[in-house]
Design a protein around this motif. Structure first.
Motif, PDB file in Angstrom:
ATOM      1  N   ASN A 133    -109.167 -90.325  22.595  1.00  0.00           N
ATOM      2  CA  ASN A 133    -109.277 -89.077  23.349  1.00  0.00           C
ATOM      3  C   ASN A 133    -107.916 -88.378  23.407  1.00  0.00           C
ATOM      4  O   ASN A 133    -106.892 -89.010  23.638  1.00  0.00           O
ATOM      5  CB  ASN A 133    -109.768 -89.336  24.766  1.00  0.00           C
ATOM      6  N   ASP A 134    -107.959 -87.082  23.204  1.00  0.00           N
ATOM      7  CA  ASP A 134    -106.782 -86.215  23.196  1.00  0.00           C
ATOM      8  C   ASP A 134    -106.902 -85.327  24.434  1.00  0.00           C
ATOM      9  O   ASP A 134    -107.646 -84.350  24.436  1.00  0.00           O
ATOM     10  CB  ASP A 134    -106.808 -85.404  21.895  1.00  0.00           C
ATOM     11  N   ASP A 135    -106.198 -85.701  25.512  1.00  0.00           N
ATOM     12  CA  ASP A 135    -106.446 -85.128  26.834  1.00  0.00           C
ATOM     13  C   ASP A 135    -105.308 -84.242  27.313  1.00  0.00           C
ATOM     14  O   ASP A 135    -104.129 -84.537  27.082  1.00  0.00           O
ATOM     15  CB  ASP A 135    -106.639 -86.245  27.868  1.00  0.00           C
ATOM     16  N   THR A 136    -105.685 -83.187  28.050  1.00  0.00           N
ATOM     17  CA  THR A 136    -104.740 -82.365  28.795  1.00  0.00           C
ATOM     18  C   THR A 136    -105.237 -82.280  30.234  1.00  0.00           C
ATOM     19  O   THR A 136    -106.383 -81.882  30.483  1.00  0.00           O
ATOM     20  CB  THR A 136    -104.639 -80.948  28.208  1.00  0.00           C
ATOM     21  N   VAL A 137    -104.373 -82.681  31.176  1.00  0.00           N
ATOM     22  CA  VAL A 137    -104.736 -82.691  32.592  1.00  0.00           C
ATOM     23  C   VAL A 137    -103.819 -81.723  33.340  1.00  0.00           C
ATOM     24  O   VAL A 137    -102.591 -81.768  33.196  1.00  0.00           O
ATOM     25  CB  VAL A 137    -104.595 -84.107  33.185  1.00  0.00           C
ATOM     26  N   LYS A 138    -104.419 -80.862  34.158  1.00  0.00           N
ATOM     27  CA  LYS A 138    -103.651 -79.887  34.926  1.00  0.00           C
ATOM     28  C   LYS A 138    -102.792 -80.578  35.986  1.00  0.00           C
ATOM     29  O   LYS A 138    -103.065 -81.704  36.404  1.00  0.00           O
ATOM     30  CB  LYS A 138    -104.600 -78.905  35.610  1.00  0.00           C
ATOM     31  N   GLY A 139    -101.758 -79.872  36.430  1.00  0.00           N
ATOM     32  CA  GLY A 139    -100.877 -80.396  37.457  1.00  0.00           C
ATOM     33  C   GLY A 139    -101.640 -80.789  38.709  1.00  0.00           C
ATOM     34  O   GLY A 139    -102.543 -80.079  39.153  1.00  0.00           O
ATOM     35  N   GLY A 140    -101.271 -81.942  39.274  1.00  0.00           N
ATOM     36  CA  GLY A 140    -101.875 -82.406  40.513  1.00  0.00           C
ATOM     37  C   GLY A 140    -103.248 -83.011  40.378  1.00  0.00           C
ATOM     38  O   GLY A 140    -103.841 -83.444  41.373  1.00  0.00           O
ATOM     39  N   MET A 141    -103.788 -83.057  39.176  1.00  0.00           N
ATOM     40  CA  MET A 141    -105.149 -83.545  38.965  1.00  0.00           C
ATOM     41  C   MET A 141    -105.135 -84.865  38.193  1.00  0.00           C
ATOM     42  O   MET A 141    -104.106 -85.279  37.665  1.00  0.00           O
ATOM     43  CB  MET A 141    -105.976 -82.500  38.213  1.00  0.00           C
ATOM     44  N   GLY A 142    -106.309 -85.520  38.121  1.00  0.00           N
ATOM     45  CA  GLY A 142    -106.372 -86.771  37.378  1.00  0.00           C
ATOM     46  C   GLY A 142    -107.683 -87.505  37.568  1.00  0.00           C
ATOM     47  O   GLY A 142    -108.637 -86.980  38.135  1.00  0.00           O
ATOM     48  N   PHE A 143    -107.685 -88.741  37.093  1.00  0.00           N
ATOM     49  CA  PHE A 143    -108.859 -89.597  37.126  1.00  0.00           C
ATOM     50  C   PHE A 143    -108.763 -90.514  38.343  1.00  0.00           C
ATOM     51  O   PHE A 143    -107.833 -91.320  38.427  1.00  0.00           O
ATOM     52  CB  PHE A 143    -108.950 -90.449  35.851  1.00  0.00           C
ATOM     53  N   GLY A 144    -109.716 -90.411  39.271  1.00  0.00           N
ATOM     54  CA  GLY A 144    -109.737 -91.293  40.430  1.00  0.00           C
ATOM     55  C   GLY A 144    -109.997 -92.734  40.026  1.00  0.00           C
ATOM     56  O   GLY A 144    -110.304 -93.029  38.861  1.00  0.00           O
ATOM     57  N   SER A 145    -109.892 -93.635  40.981  1.00  0.00           N
ATOM     58  CA  SER A 145    -110.035 -95.062  40.695  1.00  0.00           C
ATOM     59  C   SER A 145    -111.399 -95.351  40.062  1.00  0.00           C
ATOM     60  O   SER A 145    -112.438 -94.918  40.560  1.00  0.00           O
ATOM     61  CB  SER A 145    -109.872 -95.869  41.983  1.00  0.00           C
ATOM     62  N   HIS A 146    -111.361 -96.091  38.951  1.00  0.00           N
ATOM     63  CA  HIS A 146    -112.582 -96.415  38.211  1.00  0.00           C
ATOM     64  C   HIS A 146    -112.378 -97.741  37.487  1.00  0.00           C
ATOM     65  O   HIS A 146    -111.249 -98.138  37.215  1.00  0.00           O
ATOM     66  CB  HIS A 146    -112.937 -95.297  37.222  1.00  0.00           C
ATOM     67  N   PRO A 147    -113.475 -98.431  37.141  1.00  0.00           N
ATOM     68  CA  PRO A 147    -113.350 -99.762  36.562  1.00  0.00           C
ATOM     69  C   PRO A 147    -113.359 -99.769  35.039  1.00  0.00           C
ATOM     70  O   PRO A 147    -113.892 -98.864  34.393  1.00  0.00           O
ATOM     71  CB  PRO A 147    -114.600-100.479  37.100  1.00  0.00           C
ATOM     72  N   HIS A 148    -112.749-100.807  34.472  1.00  0.00           N
ATOM     73  CA  HIS A 148    -112.840-101.119  33.043  1.00  0.00           C
ATOM     74  C   HIS A 148    -112.938-102.633  32.903  1.00  0.00           C
ATOM     75  O   HIS A 148    -112.437-103.379  33.755  1.00  0.00           O
ATOM     76  CB  HIS A 148    -111.592-100.661  32.274  1.00  0.00           C
ATOM     77  N   ASP A 149    -113.552-103.091  31.823  1.00  0.00           N
ATOM     78  CA  ASP A 149    -113.495-104.505  31.492  1.00  0.00           C
ATOM     79  C   ASP A 149    -113.590-104.678  29.984  1.00  0.00           C
ATOM     80  O   ASP A 149    -114.155-103.826  29.287  1.00  0.00           O
ATOM     81  CB  ASP A 149    -114.601-105.308  32.195  1.00  0.00           C
ATOM     82  N   ASN A 150    -112.999-105.753  29.497  1.00  0.00           N
ATOM     83  CA  ASN A 150    -113.045-106.136  28.085  1.00  0.00           C
ATOM     84  C   ASN A 150    -112.783-104.969  27.125  1.00  0.00           C
ATOM     85  O   ASN A 150    -113.572-104.683  26.216  1.00  0.00           O
ATOM     86  CB  ASN A 150    -114.376-106.824  27.777  1.00  0.00           C
ATOM     87  N   MET A 151    -111.658-104.327  27.354  1.00  0.00           N
ATOM     88  CA  MET A 151    -111.202-103.261  26.465  1.00  0.00           C
ATOM     89  C   MET A 151    -109.680-103.235  26.513  1.00  0.00           C
ATOM     90  O   MET A 151    -109.078-103.463  27.565  1.00  0.00           O
ATOM     91  CB  MET A 151    -111.767-101.908  26.904  1.00  0.00           C
ATOM     92  N   GLU A 152    -109.059-103.006  25.353  1.00  0.00           N
ATOM     93  CA  GLU A 152    -107.617-102.795  25.283  1.00  0.00           C
ATOM     94  C   GLU A 152    -107.374-101.294  25.330  1.00  0.00           C
ATOM     95  O   GLU A 152    -107.873-100.552  24.470  1.00  0.00           O
ATOM     96  CB  GLU A 152    -107.056-103.389  23.995  1.00  0.00           C
ATOM     97  N   ILE A 153    -106.629-100.825  26.327  1.00  0.00           N
ATOM     98  CA  ILE A 153    -106.466 -99.394  26.567  1.00  0.00           C
ATOM     99  C   ILE A 153    -104.997 -99.021  26.403  1.00  0.00           C
ATOM    100  O   ILE A 153    -104.125 -99.548  27.102  1.00  0.00           O
ATOM    101  CB  ILE A 153    -106.971 -99.020  27.967  1.00  0.00           C
ATOM    102  N   VAL A 154    -104.729 -98.106  25.483  1.00  0.00           N
ATOM    103  CA  VAL A 154    -103.368 -97.656  25.188  1.00  0.00           C
ATOM    104  C   VAL A 154    -103.258 -96.173  25.544  1.00  0.00           C
ATOM    105  O   VAL A 154    -104.104 -95.370  25.140  1.00  0.00           O
ATOM    106  CB  VAL A 154    -103.013 -97.863  23.702  1.00  0.00           C
TER     107      VAL A 154
END
Length: 237
Positions: free
Chosen positions: A45-66
Motif C-alpha cells: 500500500n502506498d499511503d498518504t495520511v493528512k496531518g493529525g490523522m491516522g489508523f486507530g488501534s487495530h489487531p494483526h496476527d501472523n503477518m510481517e509488516i514493514v
C-alpha cells in the motif's frame, strides 16, 4: 523468466478524505482476483495520511509488516507499551505473530506523511510479536543497493521472519545493475519510486512495478535518475 507488470495507474485506490491509499494487491474494498499476492508479498500500500490523522488501534496476527516513510513521520503505539516515531530514512518492521494491537498516526498535526506499508506472509507462524526499527543513511544507496531488511540477524539490517530481502537504491542515469536472487527459487519485485528504468524488457516509470520469478538475473538499466525498492521474496503457491 516469468514476469508480471503492475502499472502505477492500474492500482486500486481508496480516498477516505484523511487517507489516500493505492493498493497494488487486493486489500479492503479493492479486490482483483489476479492481484492477490506475489509470492510471500501480500500487501503493498502506498499511503498518504493528512496531518493529525491516522489508523486507530487495530489487531494483526501472523503477518510481517514493514513500513517505509517516504516523507514526514509516523507515530506508532502498540499494546506492549511501545511508543515510537518513525521518520523518513527509517524503516520499521513488526512481526504480528500470535497477535498484536497497534495504531499508526501522522506524527505531524499539519503536514502529510507518505509511506509504504508492506505485508509478507511469515516463515514461522504464531511467534512472539516483535518490533524493530532502524535509521538508514540515504547516502548508502547512492548508485548501489542498500539492503534494509533481511532474514539474517545482524546490525546492518532489520530481521524479518521470512526468507526475504528488501533493498533501496538511488541511481544516476545510464547506470546498469544486474540483480541475482538471494535464495534459489526466490522472485524479485521491483517498485519504481521515482524516475525511469528498463527491466525485464519493460520500461517502468513512477510507481510502476515488475515482478519476476524463475530467473537467473535481472538487469536494471536506469534511463533517468531513479529511486526504487527491490524485494526478494519466496514464491509461495
Amino acid at each position: 523468466m516469468k514476469k508480471v507488470i503492475h502499472r502505477g495507474n492500474t492500482r486500486g485506490f481508496a480516498d477516505h478524505g484523511w487517507l489516500q491509499s493505492f493498493h497494488t494487491f487486493s486489500f479492503a474494498g479493492y479486490y482483483n482476483p489476479e492481484r492477490i499476492h506475489f509470492g510471500a508479498l501480500r500487501v503493498l500500500n502506498d499511503d498518504t495520511v493528512k496531518g493529525g490523522m491516522g489508523f486507530g488501534s487495530h489487531p494483526h496476527d501472523n503477518m510481517e509488516i514493514v513500513s517505509i516513510p517516504l516523507s514526514g513521520a509516523l507515530e506508532h503505539k502498540d499494546n506492549t507499551g511501545r511508543h515510537k516515531i518513525i521518520n523518513q530514512h527509517d524503516v520499521q518492521i513488526m512481526s504480528a505473530g500470535s497477535g498484536i494491537q497497534h495504531s499508526e498516526f501522522n506524527a505531524s498535526k499539519t503536514e502529510p506523511v507518505k509511506f509504504l506499508q508492506i505485508w509478507l506472509f511469515p516463515k514461522q507462524k504464531d511467534i512472539t510479536p516483535r518490533y524493530d526499527q532502524k535509521t538508514f543513511d540515504p547516502e548508502g544507496r547512492n548508485n548501489q543497493l542498500q539492503t534494509v531488511v533481511s532474514p539474517e540477524e545482524n546490525d546492518a539490517t532489520l530481521w524479518i521472519n521470512q526468507d526475504a530481502w528488501f533493498s533501496l537504491g538511488k541511481f544516476d542515469k545510464d547506470r546498469t545493475i544486474s540483480y541475482t536472487p538471494k535464495l534459489e527459487g526466490n522472485g524479485a519485485y521491483l517498485l519504481v519510486l521515482k524516475g525511469k528504468v528498463e527491466a525485464g524488457g519493460e520500461v517502468l516509470e513512477n510507481r510502476d512495478a515488475l515482478g519476476v520469478s524463475e530467473y537467473g538475473s535481472l538487469d536494471i538499466k536506469v534511463l533517468e535518475d531513479a529511486e526504487f525498492l527491490l524485494m526478494d521474496v519466496p514464491m509461495l503457491s
